[in-house]
Design a protein around this motif. Structure first.
Motif, PDB file in Angstrom:
ATOM      1  N   GLY A  16       0.827  -1.220   0.000  1.00  0.00           N
ATOM      2  CA  GLY A  16       0.000   0.000   0.000  1.00  0.00           C
ATOM      3  C   GLY A  16       0.847   1.250   0.000  1.00  0.00           C
ATOM      4  O   GLY A  16       0.577   2.208  -0.741  1.00  0.00           O
ATOM      5  N   ARG A  40       1.360   5.557  13.015  1.00  0.00           N
ATOM      6  CA  ARG A  40       2.057   4.783  11.970  1.00  0.00           C
ATOM      7  C   ARG A  40       1.851   5.444  10.596  1.00  0.00           C
ATOM      8  O   ARG A  40       2.752   5.500   9.771  1.00  0.00           O
ATOM      9  CB  ARG A  40       1.543   3.337  11.929  1.00  0.00           C
ATOM     10  CG  ARG A  40       2.038   2.492  13.089  1.00  0.00           C
ATOM     11  CD  ARG A  40       1.937   0.992  12.793  1.00  0.00           C
ATOM     12  NE  ARG A  40       0.582   0.470  12.822  1.00  0.00           N
ATOM     13  CZ  ARG A  40      -0.061   0.095  13.933  1.00  0.00           C
ATOM     14  NH1 ARG A  40       0.530   0.190  15.099  1.00  0.00           N
ATOM     15  NH2 ARG A  40      -1.292  -0.388  13.870  1.00  0.00           N
ATOM     16  N   VAL A  62     -10.590   0.103   8.166  1.00  0.00           N
ATOM     17  CA  VAL A  62     -11.606  -0.445   7.261  1.00  0.00           C
ATOM     18  C   VAL A  62     -12.640  -1.340   7.945  1.00  0.00           C
ATOM     19  O   VAL A  62     -13.633  -1.717   7.324  1.00  0.00           O
ATOM     20  CB  VAL A  62     -10.955  -1.183   6.054  1.00  0.00           C
ATOM     21  CG1 VAL A  62     -10.107  -0.229   5.223  1.00  0.00           C
ATOM     22  CG2 VAL A  62     -10.167  -2.410   6.501  1.00  0.00           C
ATOM     23  N   ILE A  63     -12.403  -1.693   9.222  1.00  0.00           N
ATOM     24  CA  ILE A  63     -13.465  -2.460   9.914  1.00  0.00           C
ATOM     25  C   ILE A  63     -14.182  -1.607  10.965  1.00  0.00           C
ATOM     26  O   ILE A  63     -14.939  -2.135  11.780  1.00  0.00           O
ATOM     27  CB  ILE A  63     -12.973  -3.792  10.533  1.00  0.00           C
ATOM     28  CG1 ILE A  63     -11.755  -3.585  11.433  1.00  0.00           C
ATOM     29  CG2 ILE A  63     -12.706  -4.824   9.450  1.00  0.00           C
ATOM     30  CD1 ILE A  63     -11.458  -4.795  12.316  1.00  0.00           C
TER      31      ILE A  63
END
Ligand code: NDP
Length: 288
Positions: A16, A40, A62-63
């Motif tokens: 990514g 991070r 994303v969750i």
């Protein structure tokens, strides 16, 4: 017209981060580096700044539905829409080849179910003629599945999200009850949760393409190769910069007619439905 915008999920490290780096060099617009952990993410932005690259940053887990909503609202307010979305965030089994139910659920939630929330909340922001790249895996090719009922059901021309959800739930229920037959998955059922989740990603890609076809948005899933990252504990044939080449090709250079496909790391379009093919992941490659 507002400036173009690209977003990469889970981009504080690994493939990514390399995709963000390559997009910062080539994309004529703003590139968002996003991460679940803000410190991070900001450290990764600082790393790119040292190279003279200037990605924008926003937190995105994303969750976490609320996190996706906050990101959506921020993009809506400040940019209006998204032109390129790379769904990259994921977790794998790490060194464990078999996982307990909690681990399997976590893997399925991050790799597959998150895409359903992103579809619901972020797809309305994707601009006409935009591009979505779902990072899948060789674990996401249909040949990873050995259960004939599910091979047939996932191959249906009139596949629905309900079918894909029931597929991942079939797996999770089986693990929970201790009844899952690991022969239903290739390679002795190793990394089964990751395979099931990534098969879900590639199947969902086909459905997302159908949904977004009227707006000429392309959605493809791809396998980045075996890449030296934390996910593989450093094993792999390719660097993250090499692995970023095909996702970036799909995001910027591929013909807009390339839609709803499963693409290999060398840009070859594979037949995802060829369940007898030899494209499935073999854990033995980790040792080679
Ligand atoms: P890494 O483990 O290096 O990076 C994964 C990234 O996803 C990290 O930034 C991680 O953040 C992030 N992430 C995990 N969970 C979430 C979450 N809930 N919300 C937001 N971000 C999250 O993996 P790779 O770079 O190797 O993998 C990138 C993609 O490529 C994945 O989709 C993977 O499945 C796929 N892939 C990789 C292969 C390889 O050989 N490396 C082979 C095939 C596919 P954090 O730092 O917070 O954990």
């Amino acid at each position: 017209m507002s400036q173009k915008l690209a977003v990469v999920t889970g981009s504080n490290k690994g493939i990514g981060l390399a995709v963000v780096k390559a997009l910062c060099k080539r994309f004529n617009g703003t590139v968002y580096l996003t991460s679940r952990d803000e410190s991070r993410g900001k450290a990764a932005v600082a790393e790119l700044n040292k190279l003279g690259l200037k990605p924008a940053y926003h937190q995105l887990d994303v969750i976490d539905r609320k996190s996706i909503e906050r990101f959506r609202d921020h993009i809506k307010k400040n940019h209006g829409g998204i032109d390129i979305l790379v769904n990259n965030a994921a977790v794998a089994n790490s060194v464990e080849l078999y996982n307990n139910y909690e681990e399997c659920k976590y893997i399925v939630d991050i790799n597959y179910k998150s895409l359903l929330t992103i579809q619901e909340l972020l797809f309305p922001l994707i601009r006409d003629n935009g591009r979505i790249v779902n990072i899948s895996s060789d674990c996401g090719h249909l040949s990873n599945i050995r259960n004939k009922y599910w091979i047939d059901r996932l191959s249906k021309k009139d596949l629905t999200v309900k079918d894909v959800n029931e597929f991942v739930d079939w797996f999770l229920e089986g693990v929970k009850n201790g009844t899952f037959n690991y022969d239903d998955i290739a390679d002795g059922g190793t990394v089964a949760a990751y395979r099931v989740a990534k098969v879900g990603v590639s199947a969902l890609t086909i459905l997302q393409q159908k949904e977004l076809e009227p707006r000429n948005i392309s959605v493809n899933s791809m396998h980045p190769g075996l890449v030296r990252t934390d996910m593989t504990v450093g094993a792999g044939f390719y660097s993250t910069d090499e692995a970023a080449e095909t996702p970036v090709y799909l995001a910027l250079d591929a013909p807009q007619s390339l839609k709803g496909q499963y693409v290999w790391y060398d840009r070859k379009v594979l037949d995802w439905y060829d369940y007898k093919a030899d494209w499935f992941f073999k854990t033995s490659t980790l040792k080679s």
